[in-house]
Enzyme design. Structure first.
Site, mmCIF file in Angstrom:
data_model
loop_
_atom_site.group_PDB
_atom_site.id
_atom_site.type_symbol
_atom_site.label_atom_id
_atom_site.label_comp_id
_atom_site.label_asym_id
_atom_site.label_seq_id
_atom_site.Cartn_x
_atom_site.Cartn_y
_atom_site.Cartn_z
ATOM 1 N N ASP A 1 -1.596 0.448 12.794
ATOM 2 C CA ASP A 1 -0.330 1.089 11.526
ATOM 3 C C ASP A 1 0.461 2.378 11.673
ATOM 4 O O ASP A 1 1.211 2.524 11.285
ATOM 5 C CB ASP A 1 -1.235 0.229 9.709
ATOM 6 C CG ASP A 1 -1.446 1.358 9.523
ATOM 7 O OD1 ASP A 1 -2.318 1.796 10.539
ATOM 8 O OD2 ASP A 1 -0.899 1.935 8.033
ATOM 9 N N SER B 1 -4.858 -1.995 8.803
ATOM 10 C CA SER B 1 -4.887 -0.359 8.885
ATOM 11 C C SER B 1 -6.004 -0.384 10.409
ATOM 12 O O SER B 1 -5.758 -0.318 11.134
ATOM 13 C CB SER B 1 -5.036 1.185 7.914
ATOM 14 O OG SER B 1 -5.304 1.946 8.128
ATOM 15 N N ASP C 1 -0.594 5.650 11.004
ATOM 16 C CA ASP C 1 -0.427 6.294 10.029
ATOM 17 C C ASP C 1 -1.853 7.287 9.724
ATOM 18 O O ASP C 1 -1.174 8.411 8.760
ATOM 19 C CB ASP C 1 -0.475 5.774 8.193
ATOM 20 C CG ASP C 1 -1.812 4.465 8.010
ATOM 21 O OD1 ASP C 1 -2.576 4.862 9.030
ATOM 22 O OD2 ASP C 1 -1.614 4.146 7.048
#
Length: 580
Positions: free
Chosen positions: A310, A149, A312
């Protein structure tokens, strides 16, 4: 260089002598000879397969991310999938731009294949939310995305998803952890030749067909495509993917919706696991926006966007038309902009369902309480972590009790729609830009609209501070800190009386005013939460992915200055509580 315990020395020697480990790994470890501190940190434990999967620093050793720890974790997962008779359904695998992400994805797939489980592997890097979408589209039993992440460059990891598209939750997470922990020897992890796996149909490459389906699902969520096309001709957007996976999907969705003036930060456009332009590729960090804001001033952008590696999480700045400055929005603020937009426009079209629900976490901002009341929808709180929001969508589908409208958390993550079951920065970009276009058509900037929300619902303001405690000693200090507060919870924090004390590990809420104990109603977790007077609150929890303790706080002021003053005082009080 530090004393080395005999048990750790034995583990260190095993890795250098066992035929399981390759020569490159052994050479890296030999170079550490005499460095007891570093050897201890690499071997004092096995890299923990937590409730979401793996995350750790890259390198050789049992407490590091490497092909051996990845194989071991995957072998445990494979054993669990086969016990659940899910091998025929397969596992979808995605990866981001980090160091070793493609290699770890391939090793994961080959371990699954060696266990008779078909792996669907994306041809190149993809956002985490597209993995959540893909595994449901393909009917897989599980999914894995190789990513750390927003962590610094030296980290990598992987997150495990189940058939509903959300990250694994209780009791399945503990059951999988049990299978992983049962792998006592790294040699027990199976693997297979790549070509053999392909020839047997156990390794299938996926890509464009999933991309197309994902994009089509996103477009269905647009409320006012006509306004987007109209305003998109003039509205200016600066975007940075921070060297990650967001570049292609974010640019594509904006272009196809009609935003014609999207400027991508050139220095941060291409994937790069070293993240050379930022020390910390996190849109929560203002330093991640330095290059984007420089470009925004050059092109006079309306909105500035950044997604993490990533894709998100979404961070934003917006131009204040009165001052000409770019103002940052917290995750709570951007979430409220999107929530108010969705609910107000659905209400105008008489499309808010009677059983509509907004889902958030206990540490997220409380303005959503007021917005939910305004539009007569239910607001549900979960534990911290978007997997719990995704789990609620599953529950809604199982019992038909509610219809999911929006989910958000303070850490820059939200979800519109149910195409994915994790936070989705691609759909967040789409929804945020649509909202910006709509308010622009009314003559409002996002900064002005945010002020409208504060005036309508109250001046809510939240803060977060962290304490980092690394290594074996740090882990012990974190446990001790929370246990001390748990044993003797304060009656006041600063000027605020504690009205309720929630201990989620015990599963209890102590109502201080009524003098009685209530059930928390949420799964057990090492989290302490204090309801304070006058709509204030604070929460203490260890990070699930980093060696940190996090302290969350929130207040509601009568105006902006009052809210800022209250939050500063509460933050100081919380620091005193934990001895900072």
């Amino acid at each position: 260089m530090g004393e080395l315990r005999e048990d750790l020395a034995a583990r260190y020697r095993l890795w250098m002598e066992s035929p399981v480990f390759d020569e490159k790994t052994k050479a890296e470890l030999r170079a550490l000879a005499g460095n007891g501190v570093e050897i201890t940190d690499r071997f004092y434990r096995d890299l923990e397969f937590g409730t979401g999967g793996l995350r750790g620093i890259l390198g050789a050793g049992s407490n590091r991310m490497n092909v051996y720890t990845v194989r071991k974790a995957t072998q445990g997962l494979a054993n669990y999938i086969n016990k659940e008779a899910g091998g025929q359904r397969g596992v979808a695998i995605a990866f981001d731009s980090r160091r070793m992400s493609p290699e770890f994805a391939k090793e994961t797939a080959l371990c699954l294949a060696a266990n008779g489980i078909k792996a669907y592997v994306f041809e190149s890097l993809r956002p985490t939310p597209e993995l959540s979408f893909a595994l449901r589209k393909l009917g897989c039993m599980a999914g894995i995305v190789v990513t750390a992440s927003h962590n610094p460059p030296e980290y990598n990891g992987y997150k495990v998803y189940w058939e509903d598209g959300a990250q694994i939750t209780a009791p399945r997470d503990k059951e999988i952890i049990g299978e992983v922990n049962a792998i006592a020897d790294y040699g027990m992890a199976r693997t297979m030749d790549f070509q053999e796996a392909k020839d047997k149909g156990l390794y299938q490459v996926i890509g464009k067909e999933i991309d197309e389906s994902y994009m089509e699902e996103l477009k269905k969520l647009v409320i006012h495509p006509d306004i987007v096309r109209q305003q998109g001709k003039d509205m200016k957007i600066v975007y940075t993917p921070l060297h990650g996976t967001g570049n292609l999907p974010v640019r594509r969705i904006l272009k196809e919706l009609g935003f014609e003036n999207v400027y991508v930060v050139p220095e941060q456009e291409l994937p790069n696991g070293d993240f050379p332009t930022v020390s910390y590729p996190n849109p929560e960090d203002k330093n991640a926006f330095l290059l984007a804001l420089k470009l925004a001033r050059q092109v006079d952008a309306d909105v500035v966007l950044a997604t993490d590696p990533d894709a998100d999480r979404l961070g934003i700045y917006a131009k204040n038309g009165e001052t000409g400055e770019y103002e940052p929005f917290t995750g709570n603020m951007s979430g409220m902009i999107i929530l108010e937009y969705i609910l107000s426009r659905k209400q105008a079209a008489s499309r808010i369902p009677a059983n509509g629900a907004v889902v958030t976490t206990i540490v997220s901002g409380k303005m959503s309480r007021e917005i939910a009341k305004e539009y007569h929808v239910e607001r549900i709180e979960t534990l911290t972590g978007f997997k719990y929001i995704g789990e609620q969508i599953k529950f809604f589908e199982q019992d038909h009790s509610r219809e999911f409208l929006f989910g958000y958390e303070e850490s820059y993550g939200c979800l519109v729609g149910t195409h994915a079951r994790d936070k989705d920065a691609v759909v967040a970009v789409m929804a945020l830009c649509e909202a910006a276009a709509y308010y622009r058509s009314l003559g409002l900037t996002l900064c002005q609209q945010m002020e409208c929300l504060f005036e309508k619902y109250g001046y809510f303001k939240e803060g977060l501070c962290t304490v980092t405690m690394k290594g074996m000693e740090g882990a012990g200090k974190i446990r001790e800190l929370l246990e001390n507060i748990r044993k003797k919870p304060p009656k006041t924090i600063g000027n605020y009386p504690v009205t309720r004390f929630r201990d989620y590990e015990k599963g209890t809420i102590w109502d201080c005013e009524a003098g009685r104990e209530l059930p928390s109603g949420l799964p057990k977790s090492n989290v302490l939460y204090f309801d304070l007077g006058e709509s204030a609150w604070c929460c203490i929890r260890p990070s699930g992915t980093e060696p940190k303790v996090k302290f969350y706080m929130g207040v509601k002021g009568t105006n902006r200055e009052d809210a800022e003053k209250q939050l500063e005082e509460l933050t100081d009080a919380v620091r005193q509580l934990v001895g900072e």
